[in-house]
Design a protein around this motif. Sequence first.
Motif, PDB file in Angstrom:
ATOM      1  N   THR A   1       0.833  -1.202   0.000  1.00  0.00           N
ATOM      2  CA  THR A   1       0.000   0.000   0.000  1.00  0.00           C
ATOM      3  C   THR A   1       0.866   1.249   0.000  1.00  0.00           C
ATOM      4  OG1 THR A   1      -1.812   1.165   1.123  1.00  0.00           O
ATOM      5  CG2 THR A   1      -0.205   0.058   2.525  1.00  0.00           C
ATOM      6  N   GLY A   2       0.412   2.272  -0.692  1.00  0.00           N
ATOM      7  CA  GLY A   2       1.147   3.534  -0.756  1.00  0.00           C
ATOM      8  C   GLY A   2       0.440   4.506  -1.675  1.00  0.00           C
ATOM      9  N   GLY A   3       0.752   5.778  -1.516  1.00  0.00           N
ATOM     10  CA  GLY A   3       0.141   6.808  -2.334  1.00  0.00           C
ATOM     11  C   GLY A   3       0.813   6.947  -3.689  1.00  0.00           C
ATOM     12  N   PRO A   4       0.446   7.972  -4.459  1.00  0.00           N
ATOM     13  CA  PRO A   4       1.031   8.175  -5.793  1.00  0.00           C
ATOM     14  C   PRO A   4       2.520   8.485  -5.703  1.00  0.00           C
ATOM     15  CG  PRO A   4      -0.250  10.100  -5.125  1.00  0.00           C
ATOM     16  CD  PRO A   4      -0.522   9.031  -4.110  1.00  0.00           C
ATOM     17  N   GLY A   5       3.273   7.975  -6.679  1.00  0.00           N
ATOM     18  CA  GLY A   5       4.701   8.281  -6.743  1.00  0.00           C
ATOM     19  C   GLY A   5       5.568   7.488  -5.795  1.00  0.00           C
TER      20      GLY A   5
ATOM     21  N   ALA B   1      -1.069  15.793  -3.668  1.00  0.00           N
ATOM     22  CA  ALA B   1      -1.832  14.635  -3.192  1.00  0.00           C
ATOM     23  C   ALA B   1      -1.364  14.223  -1.804  1.00  0.00           C
ATOM     24  CB  ALA B   1      -1.695  13.470  -4.174  1.00  0.00           C
ATOM     25  N   HIS B   2      -0.048  14.179  -1.620  1.00  0.00           N
ATOM     26  CA  HIS B   2       0.489  13.792  -0.310  1.00  0.00           C
ATOM     27  C   HIS B   2       0.230  14.879   0.733  1.00  0.00           C
ATOM     28  CE1 HIS B   2       2.518   9.962  -1.159  1.00  0.00           C
ATOM     29  NE2 HIS B   2       2.655  10.444  -2.388  1.00  0.00           N
TER      30      HIS B   2
ATOM     31  N   GLU C   1      -8.110   6.659 -14.432  1.00  0.00           N
ATOM     32  CA  GLU C   1      -7.067   7.667 -14.562  1.00  0.00           C
ATOM     33  C   GLU C   1      -7.298   8.400 -15.874  1.00  0.00           C
ATOM     34  OE1 GLU C   1      -2.640   7.255 -13.153  1.00  0.00           O
ATOM     35  OE2 GLU C   1      -2.765   6.714 -15.266  1.00  0.00           O
ATOM     36  N   SER C   2      -7.176   9.710 -15.870  1.00  0.00           N
ATOM     37  CA  SER C   2      -7.356  10.522 -17.072  1.00  0.00           C
ATOM     38  C   SER C   2      -6.159  11.447 -17.229  1.00  0.00           C
ATOM     39  CB  SER C   2      -8.640  11.354 -16.976  1.00  0.00           C
ATOM     40  OG  SER C   2      -9.772  10.521 -16.859  1.00  0.00           O
ATOM     41  N   PRO C   3      -5.801  11.780 -18.458  1.00  0.00           N
ATOM     42  CA  PRO C   3      -4.684  12.713 -18.642  1.00  0.00           C
ATOM     43  C   PRO C   3      -4.907  14.040 -17.923  1.00  0.00           C
ATOM     44  CG  PRO C   3      -5.218  11.645 -20.716  1.00  0.00           C
ATOM     45  CD  PRO C   3      -6.294  11.248 -19.749  1.00  0.00           C
TER      46      PRO C   3
ATOM     47  N   THR D   1      -5.658  12.314  -7.340  1.00  0.00           N
ATOM     48  CA  THR D   1      -4.855  11.165  -7.770  1.00  0.00           C
ATOM     49  C   THR D   1      -5.420  10.474  -8.998  1.00  0.00           C
ATOM     50  OG1 THR D   1      -6.015   9.753  -6.167  1.00  0.00           O
ATOM     51  CG2 THR D   1      -3.925  10.733  -5.469  1.00  0.00           C
ATOM     52  N   ARG D   2      -6.546  10.957  -9.542  1.00  0.00           N
ATOM     53  CA  ARG D   2      -7.077  10.390 -10.780  1.00  0.00           C
ATOM     54  C   ARG D   2      -6.389  10.981 -12.002  1.00  0.00           C
ATOM     55  NH1 ARG D   2      -7.683   6.252  -9.449  1.00  0.00           N
ATOM     56  NH2 ARG D   2      -6.616   7.009  -7.624  1.00  0.00           N
TER      57      ARG D   2
END
Length: 762
Positions: free
Chosen positions: A353-357, A508-509, A688-690, A714-715
């Motif tokens: 588990t972890g956030g983006p990046g 996000a973080h 996820e979208s650009p 984060t999307r």
Amino acid sequence: MSQITLKETRDKVSGYVNSCIFESEESGYKVLDIETDEGDLVTIVGTMPDVEVGERIEASGRIRQHSIYGEQLEVTDYVRSLPSDAQSMERYLSSGIIKGIGEALAERIVEKFGEKTFQILDAEPERLAEVKGISPRKAAEIGEQFAEKAISREAMIYLQELGLTPKTAMKIFQVFGPKTIPTVRTNPYLLAERVPGIGFRTADEIASRGGLAPDSPGRIRGAIRFVLMEAASEGHTYLPEDEVLDRIYRLIGFQGELIEDGLSRAEMDGLIIQKREEETDRVFLKYYYQAELACARRLTELIEVFDEKSSPEMDEKLEGLILLAEKEKKIVLSEEQRRAVKSALQQGAMIITGGPGTGKTTIIQVLLHILEGIKAKYLLAAPTGRAAKRMTEATGREARTIHRLLEIQSSVDETEARQVFNRNASNPLETDVVIIDEVSMVDINLMSHLLEAIMPGTRLILLGDKDQLPSVGPGNVLRDMIDSGCIPVEKLSFIYRQAAKSDIVLNAHRINQGEYLAPARTDGSADFFFMKRSRSEEALSTLLDVVKNRFPKFAHCRAVEDIQILSPMKKGTLGTYRLNEELQASLNPPSRQKKDVRLGTVIFREGDKVIQTKNNYELEWQVKNRYGYAIDEGKGVFNGDVGKILTIKDTGVTVEFDSKRQVIYDLSNLGQLELAYAITIHKSQGTESPVVVLPLVDGPEVLFTRNLLYTAVTRARQYVIIIGSEQTVKRMIDNNRQMVRYSALGLRLQESFRQSEEIRNL
């Protein structure tokens, strides 16, 4: 016979059903041509499941102009009756409504019995053997069919007299058949249990009209089931007993011993489970209790199969595999990533588990490289089509939806998740490793089916962000598994240098940690924009300009395909309903070159972006090559799938979803689609979208929360644009309120591991 034009003042049609142009057996929706008493031909449409060719009908409704089919009467009410004259009886029998009777035989039957034909069919069917070409056996078969039609007709009339729509009446008759009338008279609450789409309130109205006592045992049982099913729709797998009693009181207006006795009877009947845990009396629907229990037991089995102490030899072997993968892929894993890879190769079941990046994708890529190197078989899956597509793009390997992985066949009732899968305990997945992404979206129903199909000896690797919104369905699966302390978990927190350059990842973080947004970059590399607007109408105007004109030029992207507007809510100026109207008018306006179709207040047009709003396990899809030939096909379109309307024709509305899957919708299931230029943040889970655009001016506290904002940000893959109020965004970040979810998977896991340890120690 001529096709007539209906006048705006004409809202009734009387005549015989001449032909059926279209019929949906599932919904009962039909398009019928009616020969009126004046000899004209009129087209009527609507839910008329019991209306057959050859019958007489008196229908009323409203006139509408269909863009494809022309002028029609949209039926809101109708009365049907059997033909009463010989000529009409012959037409009825020759329509094919009774198998074995064609035009010639129908003519001979009516010639023999005249206007007494239906009387003979009903009371003396054996006399049909007097007609040339009909044996005694065939006469009996024809009589049985006619009797079945009579039972159906009687039941449909009875149900409609109770105020039920023809569509609902048809659903009830399909379940109960000849027992429909006695069932509805004695215990209408069974309808809520066994007929999809019928709830307690509908059953309660029927009971009231039928004179049932308000404190009848059937009503109390129905109320218990209803409040627990309603709780499941809110994400709960159980409710505290106090809350159950309170909800029942608010629903039916009384409480006390009758309700407590009702709970006891419901438990004895196998409807519910009552348990006292952590000083709380809990009430579960039996299905959800068993689903959590089954998940816990299977996870325990998966882990214990590989419960071996680490040895220097094993550590050395794993280190060698990881070092080789790093060398061949020309990457260097961090200590966090290294631990996660090693754990995944050792454990029977584990969570990353972890956030983006934080490097989850890199971990999957290394794992797959190692698994391929040691010739291990693996399967990749995610909860939604878009999440699976993203997984495929990230790994270069095929990923499927969990439903397709398990080979979904059908669903009896989506609300109770009684899905039928080809892959199960008796036909498990044939693989060494199963890797599932976006596990935060997986509810307890789907997880229980997935685990049932994974045999001990197979490794299960689960990836997800525990801080995302929880699943739409019941349960809090990922968080419960992590919090239980029973499942090995590798938490990733380090943000990698490339990701750290992104304001999307940085913000996000910050949001997740309760910190306000970082100041905008001034070095020209910004990917996170905040356009401050204090009024909703002003924000709407800016959004339309940004989406249609400004951002496609700035980012060299497509307005419809690459930009996704996400809103916390459906209603209001910046809710999805209004946004979709405005965006459709701006991005895909009416045109002579584009056909459209109206359904209620919504217009669907060729080129529109649409989203499926419920799981439909029976919808068929095809993938076609450039020559129009099908190269792949299957069943199932799922809640959250986004596509584009390709064509609107007489045959239906063709929508192309991800992976080029084309689905044809008819008028009976077109209502499962909504416009998707703007969707709710909840609907965006796993996608996820650009480019993501967030209109955030004002809204209710219950929706404007920190994890909702975190999920929305984060999307985005390349750009985030917030259009709205700085104070609103700060309020969302400060609002760490999370809706309480009553779930007990964590407790079941702790119980299961404790019991297993006790058995080992015997």
